[in-house]
Design a protein around this motif. Structure first.
Motif: not given
Length: 248
Positions: A85-105
C-alpha cells in the motif's frame, strides 16, 4: 515444539488497521491533486494547493512507519501488506502526479516533453528494485523525489531546457548506484537529515500558506533550497567515501 503465535487483541487489530488507514489517506490526497490538475483553468493558487497536498503526503509518509513499528503492524494485521500500500501511494504522490503537474504547468519545451516518460520509467525501475533500500539505511540510486523536483521547477522557477536538463539528469541518476540518505531510517546521517528536514518543511509550508495569486514568495522558497542542496551534497559525499574505502 511448535510455538503457537498469540492472537492479537481486538484493540491491537484496530490500531493496526488505523495505521493502514492513515497510510491510505495518501490516496485521498492523490485524488485531490488529480482533481485540481484536471481543471481547465489552472491558476498559480491551484498549483499551490497541489503542493500543499504533496507536503501533507510527505508528512504521512515520514510518520506512518514509526506508527507501524509501534503497533507491530505485521503481528496486528498479518494478512495485509502495508508496504505494498505504501509503495502504491508513494508511486502516485512522488512520481506520477508530480510529473503530471510538470506537464500541465508547461514547464518543459514542447520538444522535450518526452523526458517525463523517461522519468516515469526510471522511477518505476527504482520502485521495482529489490535492494533499492540498502542495509545501511540508504537509498541506492536517486530516490523518486519528483514532488520536490516539481515544486522547485515551478516555484523558483526553472523554465524550458533548464527544466528538461534537471528532469533528465535525475532520471539518469536513478540508474547510478550512488547512496542517498533515507531520513526516516536509523543511522547518524539519516538522523541529521531528518532533523534538518523539519525546518525545511516549515519554510516550504510558510511559502505554501501564503497566497500565490500575486506571485510566488520566492524569498522563502530560495532559502529552503539549502536543504535539497545539502541532501545531494551529503549523498554524493557518502558515495565518494564508500567508493574510496572500497578501492582501498
Amino acid at each position: 515444539m511448535i510455538q503457537l503465535h498469540e492472537r492479537p487483541s481486538r484493540t491491537r487489530r484496530l490500531l493496526g488497521w488505523a495505521v493502514h488507514a492513515y497510510t491510505g489517506c495518501g490516496l485521498l490526497l492523490a485524488a485531490g491533486i488529480t482533481s485540481l490538475l484536471l481543471q481547465v483553468e489552472r491558476t498559480p493558487d491551484i498549483y499551490r494547493h497541489c503542493f500543499l497536498f504533496m507536503l501533507a503526503a510527505m508528512v504521512i509518509d515520514a510518520t506512518d512507519g514509526a506508527l507501524a513499528r509501534w503497533v507491530r503492524i505485521k503481528e496486528a494485521v498479518p494478512a495485509f501488506d502495508g508496504r505494498r500500500l505504501d509503495d502504491l501511494v508513494d508511486f502516485l504522490l512522488y512520481t506520477c502526479l508530480p510529473l503530471l503537474l510538470v506537464d500541465r504547468a508547461d514547464l518543459l519545451p514542447a520538444e522535450g516533453r518526452w523526458v517525463l516518460v523517461a522519468a516515469l520509467a526510471a522511477s518505476a525501475y527504482g520502485f521495482s528494485q529489490v535492494e533499492v533500500k540498502a542495509a545501511d539505511g540508504s537509498f541506492r540510486g536517486f530516490p523518486s523525489y519528483w514532488n520536490v523536483v516539481a515544486f522547485y521547477l515551478y516555484a523558483l522557477p526553472i523554465p524550458g531546457w533548464w527544466a528538461f536538463a534537471v528532469v533528465l539528469g535525475r532520471a539518469v541518476l536513478t540508474f547510478v548506484p550512488s547512496r542517498y540518505p533515507y531520513p526516516t531510517q536509523p543511522g547518524r546521517v539519516n538522523r541529521w537529515m531528518l532533523g534538518l528536514g523539519v525546518p525545511w518543511a516549515g519554510l516550504v509550508l510558510i511559502g505554501l500558506l501564503l497566497p500565490w495569486d500575486d506571485g510566488v514568495p520566492r524569498e522563502v522558497i530560495r532559502v529552503s533550497v539549502v536543504y535539497p542542496a545539502v541532501y545531494l551534497g551529503v549523498a554524493w559525499g557518502m558515495s565518494a567515501r564508500r567508493k574510496a574505502s572500497g578501492a582501498a
